[in-house]
Design a protein around this motif. Sequence first.
Motif, mmCIF file in Angstrom:
data_model
loop_
_atom_site.group_PDB
_atom_site.id
_atom_site.type_symbol
_atom_site.label_atom_id
_atom_site.label_comp_id
_atom_site.label_asym_id
_atom_site.label_seq_id
_atom_site.Cartn_x
_atom_site.Cartn_y
_atom_site.Cartn_z
ATOM 1 N N ARG A 67 -15.873 -51.600 -11.530
ATOM 2 C CA ARG A 67 -15.843 -52.355 -12.780
ATOM 3 C C ARG A 67 -15.544 -53.832 -12.553
ATOM 4 O O ARG A 67 -16.006 -54.686 -13.309
ATOM 5 C CB ARG A 67 -14.825 -51.744 -13.750
ATOM 6 C CG ARG A 67 -15.228 -50.377 -14.275
ATOM 7 C CD ARG A 67 -14.454 -50.035 -15.535
ATOM 8 N NE ARG A 67 -14.713 -50.966 -16.614
ATOM 9 C CZ ARG A 67 -15.752 -50.898 -17.440
ATOM 10 N NH1 ARG A 67 -16.667 -49.952 -17.271
ATOM 11 N NH2 ARG A 67 -15.898 -51.779 -18.412
ATOM 12 N N THR A 84 -20.858 -50.319 -18.184
ATOM 13 C CA THR A 84 -21.861 -49.683 -19.041
ATOM 14 C C THR A 84 -21.448 -49.891 -20.487
ATOM 15 O O THR A 84 -20.254 -49.834 -20.811
ATOM 16 C CB THR A 84 -21.970 -48.171 -18.738
ATOM 17 O OG1 THR A 84 -22.367 -47.992 -17.376
ATOM 18 C CG2 THR A 84 -23.000 -47.510 -19.645
ATOM 19 N N HIS A 137 -29.221 -56.213 -16.292
ATOM 20 C CA HIS A 137 -29.012 -55.128 -17.250
ATOM 21 C C HIS A 137 -30.086 -54.061 -17.023
ATOM 22 O O HIS A 137 -31.275 -54.394 -16.948
ATOM 23 C CB HIS A 137 -29.139 -55.618 -18.696
ATOM 24 C CG HIS A 137 -27.987 -56.444 -19.169
ATOM 25 N ND1 HIS A 137 -27.748 -57.724 -18.725
ATOM 26 C CD2 HIS A 137 -27.000 -56.167 -20.078
ATOM 27 C CE1 HIS A 137 -26.676 -58.204 -19.327
ATOM 28 N NE2 HIS A 137 -26.194 -57.292 -20.147
ATOM 29 N N MET A 195 -26.369 -48.300 -10.026
ATOM 30 C CA MET A 195 -25.600 -49.029 -11.032
ATOM 31 C C MET A 195 -24.323 -48.279 -11.401
ATOM 32 O O MET A 195 -23.269 -48.889 -11.620
ATOM 33 C CB MET A 195 -26.452 -49.261 -12.273
ATOM 34 C CG MET A 195 -27.666 -50.151 -12.075
ATOM 35 S SD MET A 195 -27.268 -51.898 -11.833
ATOM 36 C CE MET A 195 -26.857 -52.407 -13.499
ATOM 37 N N GLU A 196 -24.391 -46.960 -11.471
ATOM 38 C CA GLU A 196 -23.228 -46.158 -11.849
ATOM 39 C C GLU A 196 -22.132 -46.208 -10.795
ATOM 40 O O GLU A 196 -20.963 -45.960 -11.097
ATOM 41 C CB GLU A 196 -23.657 -44.709 -12.090
ATOM 42 C CG GLU A 196 -24.474 -44.522 -13.363
ATOM 43 C CD GLU A 196 -25.042 -43.125 -13.500
ATOM 44 O OE1 GLU A 196 -24.994 -42.371 -12.491
ATOM 45 O OE2 GLU A 196 -25.544 -42.777 -14.582
ATOM 46 N N TYR A 237 -26.803 -49.644 -21.880
ATOM 47 C CA TYR A 237 -27.239 -50.216 -20.613
ATOM 48 C C TYR A 237 -26.085 -50.334 -19.630
ATOM 49 O O TYR A 237 -24.920 -50.394 -20.001
ATOM 50 C CB TYR A 237 -27.895 -51.589 -20.809
ATOM 51 C CG TYR A 237 -27.132 -52.581 -21.664
ATOM 52 C CD1 TYR A 237 -25.902 -53.098 -21.258
ATOM 53 C CD2 TYR A 237 -27.654 -53.020 -22.875
ATOM 54 C CE1 TYR A 237 -25.211 -54.013 -22.042
ATOM 55 C CE2 TYR A 237 -26.965 -53.942 -23.673
ATOM 56 C CZ TYR A 237 -25.752 -54.434 -23.240
ATOM 57 O OH TYR A 237 -25.068 -55.341 -24.012
ATOM 58 N N SER A 238 -26.452 -50.340 -18.364
ATOM 59 C CA SER A 238 -25.519 -50.673 -17.296
ATOM 60 C C SER A 238 -25.769 -52.122 -16.915
ATOM 61 O O SER A 238 -26.893 -52.611 -17.017
ATOM 62 C CB SER A 238 -25.744 -49.775 -16.072
ATOM 63 O OG SER A 238 -25.408 -48.438 -16.362
ATOM 64 N N GLN A 267 -30.461 -46.295 -11.524
ATOM 65 C CA GLN A 267 -29.333 -45.959 -12.397
ATOM 66 C C GLN A 267 -28.159 -45.410 -11.586
ATOM 67 O O GLN A 267 -26.998 -45.739 -11.851
ATOM 68 C CB GLN A 267 -29.757 -44.936 -13.442
ATOM 69 C CG GLN A 267 -28.646 -44.586 -14.430
ATOM 70 C CD GLN A 267 -29.102 -43.630 -15.520
ATOM 71 O OE1 GLN A 267 -30.300 -43.451 -15.741
ATOM 72 N NE2 GLN A 267 -28.157 -42.995 -16.175
#
Length: 211
Positions: free
Chosen positions: A113, A6, A26, A108-109, A70-71, A105
């Motif tokens: 990483r 993010t 994105h 995505m969270e 953005y993520s 969202q």
Amino acid sequence: PISAGTQKCAPGYCWGPGVRMHFLIHYVISGKGRFYCGSSIYELSKGQAFVIFPNTVVKYCADEKEPWEYSWVVFTGDNSFEIMTKLGIFLQKPVFTPENPKALQRVMERMPRERSLEIRENLLFTSVLFELFALIAEESKGVNKLNRYFIAATGYIKAHFAEDLTVDNVAEAVGVSRTYLFSVFKTACQKSPKEYILELRMERAGTLLNS
């Protein structure tokens, strides 16, 4: 999947013009910005998403007054173009607005990483990426005509590429002209049908040599 994260951008922050080597999705969490892809400029805001295709010159900039956060997720793979096509995402149509942005969202969270040395962690990362694809597919309004022709053509090619296959054979099997088939492939994967067939044969030959 390769990496994810993010980013909260500073006012006017830009990336590019430049070329990414892999696919990127994105999702705009908040704020606004612009996405430049080819000759097209897209004004984006909270709740929208854009896809960067590999080997394509792009640029994206945060708004001066309401910079976006953005993520993002980076991924690659032999079937990436085909998956994007089935989801209705093309180089000429790289922006989409999910009907359930909160669900997207949340997915995505949950992205790690980066890839790990542990197979379990990588499998989990892959599963979350495919969950994202499934969510986009669930909201899709259906496969349009171009999608159907591309999927039918690539399916026919994969079934017959080891034969004396020509572009005319593929066009006849799908039921379109050679010229239209060319435009379908260029839109969907930036390759001509002939290039697609050649690359598939080379990949297959490489697999046989390594086996």
